[in-house]
Write an enzyme that holds these catalytic residues in place. Structure first.
Site, PDB file in Angstrom:
ATOM      1  N   LYS A  52       0.841  -1.207   0.000  1.00 19.88           N
ATOM      2  CA  LYS A  52       0.000   0.000   0.000  1.00 19.88           C
ATOM      3  C   LYS A  52       0.873   1.252   0.000  1.00 19.88           C
ATOM      4  O   LYS A  52       0.627   2.197  -0.756  1.00 19.88           O
ATOM      5  CB  LYS A  52      -0.941  -0.013   1.215  1.00 19.88           C
ATOM      6  CG  LYS A  52      -2.038  -1.071   1.080  1.00 19.88           C
ATOM      7  CD  LYS A  52      -2.823  -1.285   2.358  1.00 19.88           C
ATOM      8  CE  LYS A  52      -3.818  -2.431   2.181  1.00 19.88           C
ATOM      9  NZ  LYS A  52      -4.538  -2.794   3.417  1.00 19.88           N
ATOM     10  N   GLN A  96      -4.369  -1.346   9.657  1.00 20.67           N
ATOM     11  CA  GLN A  96      -4.304  -2.677   9.042  1.00 20.67           C
ATOM     12  C   GLN A  96      -4.856  -3.734  10.003  1.00 20.67           C
ATOM     13  O   GLN A  96      -4.429  -3.832  11.145  1.00 20.67           O
ATOM     14  CB  GLN A  96      -2.841  -3.007   8.673  1.00 20.67           C
ATOM     15  CG  GLN A  96      -2.669  -4.307   7.935  1.00 20.67           C
ATOM     16  CD  GLN A  96      -3.302  -4.291   6.537  1.00 20.67           C
ATOM     17  OE1 GLN A  96      -3.204  -3.323   5.800  1.00 20.67           O
ATOM     18  NE2 GLN A  96      -3.988  -5.369   6.180  1.00 20.67           N
ATOM     19  N   ASP A 119     -11.013   3.041   4.300  1.00 20.68           N
ATOM     20  CA  ASP A 119     -11.311   1.609   4.180  1.00 20.68           C
ATOM     21  C   ASP A 119     -12.822   1.369   4.074  1.00 20.68           C
ATOM     22  O   ASP A 119     -13.255   0.248   3.825  1.00 20.68           O
ATOM     23  CB  ASP A 119     -10.756   0.854   5.400  1.00 20.68           C
ATOM     24  CG  ASP A 119      -9.576  -0.026   5.023  1.00 20.68           C
ATOM     25  OD1 ASP A 119      -9.383  -0.254   3.814  1.00 20.68           O
ATOM     26  OD2 ASP A 119      -8.854  -0.474   5.931  1.00 20.68           O
TER      27      ASP A 119
END
Ligand SMILES: NC(=O)c1ccc[n+]([C@@H]2O[C@H](COP(=O)([O-])OP(=O)(O)OC[C@H]3O[C@@H](n4cnc5c(N)ncnc54)[C@H](OP(=O)(O)O)[C@@H]3O)[C@@H](O)[C@H]2O)c1
Length: 296
Positions: A52, A96, A119
């Site tokens: 990412k 994460q 997200d």
């Protein structure tokens, strides 16, 4: 033989577009920025985070890493998220998952400002999807939509079966595809579904997101169906120097000859997920400066 929907190629196109967009935003004094929180040392999470950050770099997005030890307390993690919420130079916040044992992921999702929820997991963003007015769409479902769109697949009125009902993947995909504009007729299947093969073999579009290696076989697929494989599973493979290989939830080799379109694993939904995180970050920067979101 089916046509391959390459997530690698489509995501490269989207990333190029985003790179241009970021250059334009920088001329206006806006530098899209993503805070990336990694707690602990889970090897798979480390790889995801590295990928990412690398994509951020390629596109020109500033990524700010926050690597915390596995011993971090819930309170300290929430304090960091709140600090990032209040930092106007940060447009998006990614934590994460999975978090180490003892940390509560739902509480973290609730702590991230919905305005910086790149997200797309906060209940406000999930709720906006359910109301047919999405803002941040979680990255994997967003990637699946873009794959269908970029491949020219019309979902209107199509009998669509989604295998899996997780909040992360199955449920938002099903909700989005049944909403106005996509207009599919959607059935959601899960571990308690009866006569699964009967249901899946009716599908014009079949989306597999269950996390079982090569579960969907040719008998479960209607001839000419569009098959989207979200699964990422590691399977033993003695012929591979690593001793294993990545496979999806679909038995690719046998389904490929029956489907009209199919996504590969790897190189399918995976790279799309990262591209859509980038898109959400650019949009976060745009929205926070009063600009419209991008159309991809
Ligand atoms: N490509 C990407 O970027 C990406 C991103 C996220 C996830 N993934 C992959 O996508 C897969 C699914 O992820 P997830 O997070 O949605 O997984 P998850 O939270 O474990 O959900 C799995 C879903 O599959 C259903 N299921 C399990 N066994 C089944 C069976 N035998 N028949 C029918 N349904 C069954 C479960 O039903 P119940 O609800 O009844 O338990 C559940 O709804 C995994 O392989 C994951 O690695 C890929």
């Amino acid at each position: 033989m089916s046509e391959l929907i390459s997530g690698k190629a489509i995501s490269a196109k989207i990333n190029d577009k985003l790179k241009n967009e970021v250059e334009q935003l920088k001329l206006k004094g806006i530098e899209p920025s993503l805070a990336v929180i990694l707690v602990g040392e889970d090897p798979a999470s480390q790889v995801y985070v590295r990928n990412k950050k690398r994509t951020c770099e390629e596109i020109g997005i500033r990524s700010i890493g926050h690597d915390l030890p596995a011993s971090t307390s819930q309170k300290d993690l929430e304090t960091l998220v709140k600090t990032l919420n209040n930092d106007t130079s940060v447009h998006g916040i990614l934590c994460q998952f999975p978090l180490p044992k003892g940390l509560n992921e739902n509480e973290i999702i609730l702590t991230i400002s919905p305005e910086k929820d790149v997200d797309g997991l906060h209940p406000i963003n999930a709720g906006l999807i359910a109301m047919g007015n999405p803002k941040f769409i979680s990255c994997t479902p967003y990637g699946v939509l873009q794959m269908l769109k970029h491949s020219g697949i019309d979902t209107t009125g199509k009998n669509t079966v989604v295998l899996g009902r997780s909040n992360l993947v199955g449920r938002p995909i099903a909700t989005l595809l049944s909403s106005k504009g996509w207009d599919a007729t959607v059935t959601v299947c899960h571990s308690r579904t009866s006569n699964l093969s009967e249901v899946t073999s009716q599908a014009d579009i079949l989306i597999a997101a269950i996390g079982i290696p090569e579960f969907v076989n040719a008998d479960m697929v209607k001839p000419g169906a569009v098959v989207i494989d979200v699964g990422i599973n590691r399977k033993d493979d003695p012929s591979n120097p690593k001793g294993s290989k990545l496979v999806g939830d679909v038995a690719f080799e046998e389904v490929e000859s029956k489907a009209s379109y199919i996504t590969p694993v790897p190189g399918g939904v995976g790279p799309m997920t990262i591209a859509m995180l980038m898109a959400n970050t650019v949009n976060a920067a745009r929205w926070q400066r009063g600009l419209d979101g991008l159309s991809l």
